[in-house]
Write a protein that holds these residues in place. Structure first.
Motif, PDB file in Angstrom:
ATOM      1  N   THR A  11       0.821  -1.210   0.000  1.00 14.14           N
ATOM      2  CA  THR A  11       0.000   0.000   0.000  1.00 14.14           C
ATOM      3  C   THR A  11       0.856   1.261   0.000  1.00 14.14           C
ATOM      4  OG1 THR A  11      -0.159  -0.123   2.410  1.00 14.14           O
ATOM      5  CG2 THR A  11      -1.933  -1.139   1.124  1.00 14.14           C
ATOM      6  N   THR A  12       2.123   1.128   0.359  1.00 10.77           N
ATOM      7  CA  THR A  12       3.049   2.264   0.304  1.00 10.77           C
ATOM      8  C   THR A  12       4.371   1.793  -0.292  1.00 10.77           C
ATOM      9  OG1 THR A  12       4.085   1.938   2.472  1.00 10.77           O
ATOM     10  CG2 THR A  12       2.014   3.187   2.411  1.00 10.77           C
ATOM     11  N   ILE A  13       5.211   2.755  -0.625  1.00 14.15           N
ATOM     12  CA  ILE A  13       6.490   2.445  -1.247  1.00 14.15           C
ATOM     13  C   ILE A  13       7.385   1.639  -0.321  1.00 14.15           C
ATOM     14  CG2 ILE A  13       7.844   4.461  -0.544  1.00 14.15           C
ATOM     15  CD1 ILE A  13       7.504   3.287  -4.161  1.00 14.15           C
ATOM     16  N   ASP A  14       7.189   1.771   0.990  1.00 20.44           N
ATOM     17  CA  ASP A  14       8.009   1.036   1.960  1.00 20.44           C
ATOM     18  C   ASP A  14       7.686  -0.446   1.971  1.00 20.44           C
ATOM     19  OD1 ASP A  14       9.400   3.304   2.853  1.00 20.44           O
ATOM     20  OD2 ASP A  14       7.758   3.841   4.201  1.00 20.44           O
ATOM     21  N   ASP A  15       6.515  -0.814   1.484  1.00 19.67           N
ATOM     22  CA  ASP A  15       6.096  -2.216   1.505  1.00 19.67           C
ATOM     23  C   ASP A  15       6.551  -3.008   0.283  1.00 19.67           C
ATOM     24  OD1 ASP A  15       4.717  -1.719   3.878  1.00 19.67           O
ATOM     25  OD2 ASP A  15       2.892  -1.136   2.808  1.00 19.67           O
ATOM     26  N   VAL A  16       7.092  -2.334  -0.717  1.00 19.59           N
ATOM     27  CA  VAL A  16       7.487  -3.015  -1.946  1.00 19.59           C
ATOM     28  C   VAL A  16       8.671  -3.944  -1.684  1.00 19.59           C
ATOM     29  CG1 VAL A  16       8.372  -2.715  -4.296  1.00 19.59           C
ATOM     30  CG2 VAL A  16       6.653  -1.145  -3.397  1.00 19.59           C
ATOM     31  N   ILE A  17       8.587  -5.153  -2.199  1.00 19.82           N
ATOM     32  CA  ILE A  17       9.657  -6.141  -2.050  1.00 19.82           C
ATOM     33  C   ILE A  17      10.512  -6.140  -3.313  1.00 19.82           C
ATOM     34  CG2 ILE A  17      10.176  -8.607  -1.859  1.00 19.82           C
ATOM     35  CD1 ILE A  17       7.684  -8.901  -0.149  1.00 19.82           C
ATOM     36  N   GLY A  18      11.831  -6.049  -3.127  1.00 14.19           N
ATOM     37  CA  GLY A  18      12.756  -6.053  -4.259  1.00 14.19           C
ATOM     38  C   GLY A  18      12.782  -4.717  -4.978  1.00 14.19           C
ATOM     39  N   LEU A  22      15.072   0.953  -7.824  1.00 18.62           N
ATOM     40  CA  LEU A  22      14.010   1.916  -8.111  1.00 18.62           C
ATOM     41  C   LEU A  22      13.351   2.470  -6.852  1.00 18.62           C
ATOM     42  CD1 LEU A  22      12.229   0.131 -11.109  1.00 18.62           C
ATOM     43  CD2 LEU A  22      13.902   1.982 -11.213  1.00 18.62           C
ATOM     44  N   VAL A  23      13.132   1.593  -5.866  1.00 13.75           N
ATOM     45  CA  VAL A  23      12.368   2.026  -4.684  1.00 13.75           C
ATOM     46  C   VAL A  23      13.182   1.958  -3.399  1.00 13.75           C
ATOM     47  CG1 VAL A  23      10.198   1.343  -5.742  1.00 13.75           C
ATOM     48  CG2 VAL A  23      11.418  -0.292  -4.299  1.00 13.75           C
ATOM     49  N   GLY A  24      14.461   1.604  -3.489  1.00 15.89           N
ATOM     50  CA  GLY A  24      15.323   1.609  -2.308  1.00 15.89           C
ATOM     51  C   GLY A  24      15.588   3.032  -1.832  1.00 15.89           C
ATOM     52  N   ASP A  25      16.422   3.172  -0.827  1.00 15.11           N
ATOM     53  CA  ASP A  25      16.669   4.487  -0.225  1.00 15.11           C
ATOM     54  C   ASP A  25      17.113   5.531  -1.242  1.00 15.11           C
ATOM     55  OD1 ASP A  25      15.968   3.517   2.217  1.00 15.11           O
ATOM     56  OD2 ASP A  25      18.020   3.076   2.857  1.00 15.11           O
ATOM     57  N   LYS A  26      17.902   5.101  -2.239  1.00 14.12           N
ATOM     58  CA  LYS A  26      18.393   6.041  -3.241  1.00 14.12           C
ATOM     59  C   LYS A  26      17.744   5.824  -4.605  1.00 14.12           C
ATOM     60  CE  LYS A  26      22.915   6.556  -0.990  1.00 14.12           C
ATOM     61  NZ  LYS A  26      24.387   6.463  -1.155  1.00 14.12           N
ATOM     62  N   GLY A  27      16.700   5.004  -4.653  1.00 13.45           N
ATOM     63  CA  GLY A  27      16.034   4.709  -5.922  1.00 13.45           C
ATOM     64  C   GLY A  27      15.304   5.918  -6.474  1.00 13.45           C
ATOM     65  N   ILE A  28      15.267   6.026  -7.778  1.00 15.99           N
ATOM     66  CA  ILE A  28      14.694   7.195  -8.433  1.00 15.99           C
ATOM     67  C   ILE A  28      13.202   7.325  -8.165  1.00 15.99           C
ATOM     68  CG2 ILE A  28      14.424   5.880 -10.591  1.00 15.99           C
ATOM     69  CD1 ILE A  28      14.933   9.686 -10.162  1.00 15.99           C
ATOM     70  N   ILE A  29      12.467   6.202  -8.122  1.00 19.37           N
ATOM     71  CA  ILE A  29      11.029   6.299  -7.864  1.00 19.37           C
ATOM     72  C   ILE A  29      10.770   6.758  -6.430  1.00 19.37           C
ATOM     73  CG2 ILE A  29       8.907   4.945  -7.631  1.00 19.37           C
ATOM     74  CD1 ILE A  29       9.701   3.377 -10.072  1.00 19.37           C
ATOM     75  N   ARG A  30      11.548   6.261  -5.480  1.00 18.80           N
ATOM     76  CA  ARG A  30      11.397   6.723  -4.098  1.00 18.80           C
ATOM     77  C   ARG A  30      11.682   8.220  -3.997  1.00 18.80           C
ATOM     78  NH1 ARG A  30      11.092   4.937   1.089  1.00 18.80           N
ATOM     79  NH2 ARG A  30      11.110   2.755   0.432  1.00 18.80           N
ATOM     80  N   ARG A  31      12.702   8.678  -4.713  1.00 16.26           N
ATOM     81  CA  ARG A  31      13.026  10.098  -4.655  1.00 16.26           C
ATOM     82  C   ARG A  31      11.898  10.944  -5.247  1.00 16.26           C
ATOM     83  NH1 ARG A  31      18.179   8.701  -6.886  1.00 16.26           N
ATOM     84  NH2 ARG A  31      17.921  10.242  -8.566  1.00 16.26           N
ATOM     85  N   MET A  32      11.276  10.434  -6.315  1.00 12.70           N
ATOM     86  CA  MET A  32      10.139  11.128  -6.898  1.00 12.70           C
ATOM     87  C   MET A  32       8.980  11.207  -5.912  1.00 12.70           C
ATOM     88  SD  MET A  32      10.280   9.396 -10.701  1.00 12.70           S
ATOM     89  CE  MET A  32       8.668   9.968 -11.181  1.00 12.70           C
ATOM     90  N   VAL A  33       8.713  10.098  -5.223  1.00 12.28           N
ATOM     91  CA  VAL A  33       7.620  10.053  -4.246  1.00 12.28           C
ATOM     92  C   VAL A  33       7.906  10.994  -3.084  1.00 12.28           C
ATOM     93  CG1 VAL A  33       6.469   8.587  -2.535  1.00 12.28           C
ATOM     94  CG2 VAL A  33       6.839   7.735  -4.858  1.00 12.28           C
ATOM     95  N   ASN A  34       9.140  10.941  -2.559  1.00 10.94           N
ATOM     96  CA  ASN A  34       9.494  11.794  -1.417  1.00 10.94           C
ATOM     97  C   ASN A  34       9.381  13.276  -1.763  1.00 10.94           C
ATOM     98  OD1 ASN A  34       9.950   9.538   0.124  1.00 10.94           O
ATOM     99  ND2 ASN A  34      12.189   9.570  -0.141  1.00 10.94           N
TER     100      ASN A  34
END
Length: 416
Positions: A11-18, A22-34
């Motif tokens: 339900t959130t970006i923190d719950d994504v597995i693997g 893209l979604v890790g601490d420095k992933g581009i999608i996470r940075r876009m979301v933040n």
């Protein structure tokens, strides 16, 4: 009740597995979301790797309205409804599955909404977007490739489902043998959905208290969830690895990739690639390999699977262990390169149509020398245009006795 795989979607970006790239601490999608600076994107990769999950997680992390459509089944009218909602709310995240199937009418409708930012498009596909998606859509989106999930990722998903009280089986006592867990992890082939579907079947079909054995796991996931889509990018990667393994004479690797292609059941594609390899990579080093490959292909087509695997395997082994020569393809490509650069030239007069007629009888009267009238069936004369007389396209290899003989004849003729 919805299937387990659906209930366990993040339900959130923190719950994504693997997909840490893209979604890790420095992933581009996470940075876009933040940063709350979302842009339209295309997610492509094998089935079950999290394309839909990431889209839903982005929406959940930004509190944006989320809608999901499919380019195969949903119409332009469905998209108009989403567009109207986007105008009213300010912005909607639209997940569009099978985006490579989007036709021009629906594409033209979406483009202005992407440009004004009312619709944040997240396209999902197993096909390489650089090949399968219209440039107009590509130019307005970021393209992100999802990697196959690792066994540890699959294990994490299964354990989360077992212990989750709200969406999984956390309210039930489940005992799962390590061998059963290992089978769920390995046989899923990197597909979280397949592993969770198998786990759900094992749990719901078991008696209380739930105890899942290796046999239970095998019954519920009877074969590897092999990711194969003949129109997808992953398929072309396997085909590429298949040919390169044969070219590199690695029998075991070539048989491995052949097995993956056989599991996909696409006999016409296997046959075509084998025939190409026999000419492109073995070629003049073993001229009879192509005819034997064709014989094996004809036998495979007549037999069908599963028996077709036998002649196919024999052809692969022979091609792997045959001497290699690419002199045929490099020769024609060199000639094509000259032609495409405009280096064609005037055809010598004695070779033009009409001079050949009666040449055997007229001899030198036409200027054309009929080779069969000379010892060895060869006579020196000009064949190439004047501006290409020094062109050399064929470069013989010395990897086999067959081509060494061709080389000797070729060199002798060129020396005259």
């Amino acid at each position: 009740m919805e299937p387990l795989a659906y209930r366990m979607r993040p339900t959130t970006i923190d719950d994504v597995i693997g997909q840490n790239h893209l979604v890790g601490d420095k992933g581009i999608i996470r940075r876009m979301v933040n940063a709350r600076r979302l842009s339209s994107m295309i997610l492509y990769g094998p089935p079950g790797t999290g394309k839909t999950s990431i889209a839903r997680a982005i929406a959940g992390s930004t509190d944006a309205k989320f809608r999901q459509l499919n380019a195969v089944t949903n119409t332009k009218k469905d998209m108009q409804i989403v567009a109207e909602e986007a105008k009213m709310s300010g912005q909607v995240i639209l997940l569009l599955d099978e985006i490579h199937r989007l036709d021009k009418a629906r594409q033209d409708f979406l483009l202005p909404h992407l440009e004004n930012g009312h619709i944040i498009l997240i396209g999902a596909t197993t096909s390489n977007p650089y090949h399968a998606i219209n440039p107009a859509i590509r130019s307005r989106t970021q393209i992100f490739e999802l990697q196959p999930l690792t066994p540890s990722d699959i294990r994490q998903a299964i354990e989360r489902a077992i212990h989750d009280k709200d969406h999984g089986f956390g309210d039930r006592a489940i005992n799962i043998d390590e061998q059963a867990m290992e089978h769920f992890v390995q046989a899923a082939g990197g597909d979280i959905r397949a592993s969770l579907n198998a786990l759900e079947l094992a749990v719901l079909s078991a008696e209380e208290p739930v105890h899942i054995t290796r046999q239970d796991a095998e019954d519920c996931l009877q074969k590897s969830s092999f990711n194969f889509d003949k129109d997808g990018d992953f398929h072309y990667d396997v085909m590429s690895a298949f040919q390169k393994s044969i070219r590199g004479s690695d029998v075991d690797a070539a048989l491995h990739y052949l097995a993956r292609l056989i599991e996909g059941g696409d006999l016409p594609t296997i046959a075509r690639r084998l025939l190409v390899i026999s000419f492109e990579d073995i070629g003049l080093a073993s001229p009879q390999a192509a005819s034997r490959t064709l014989t094996a292909i004809e036998a495979a087509e007549r037999l069908g699977f599963p028996e077709a695997r036998i002649p196919l395997a024999q052809a692969v082994i022979e091609l792997c262990l045959s001497p290699k020569s690419n002199s045929g393809i490099t020769a024609i490509d060199a000639a094509l390169s000259d032609v495409r650069k405009g280096r064609s030239g005037e055809i010598p007069k004695h070779l033009k149509d009409g001079h050949y007629a009666g040449a055997k009888d007229l001899g030198n009267a036409t200027g054309y020398l009929y080779p069969h009238n000379y010892p060895g069936g060869h006579v020196k004369q000009q064949y190439l245009p004047d501006n290409l007389q020094k062109a050399r396209y064929y470069s013989p290899k010395d990897t086999s006795k067959s081509e060494a003989q061709f080389k000797q004849v070729y060199d002798n003729i060129k020396k005259e």
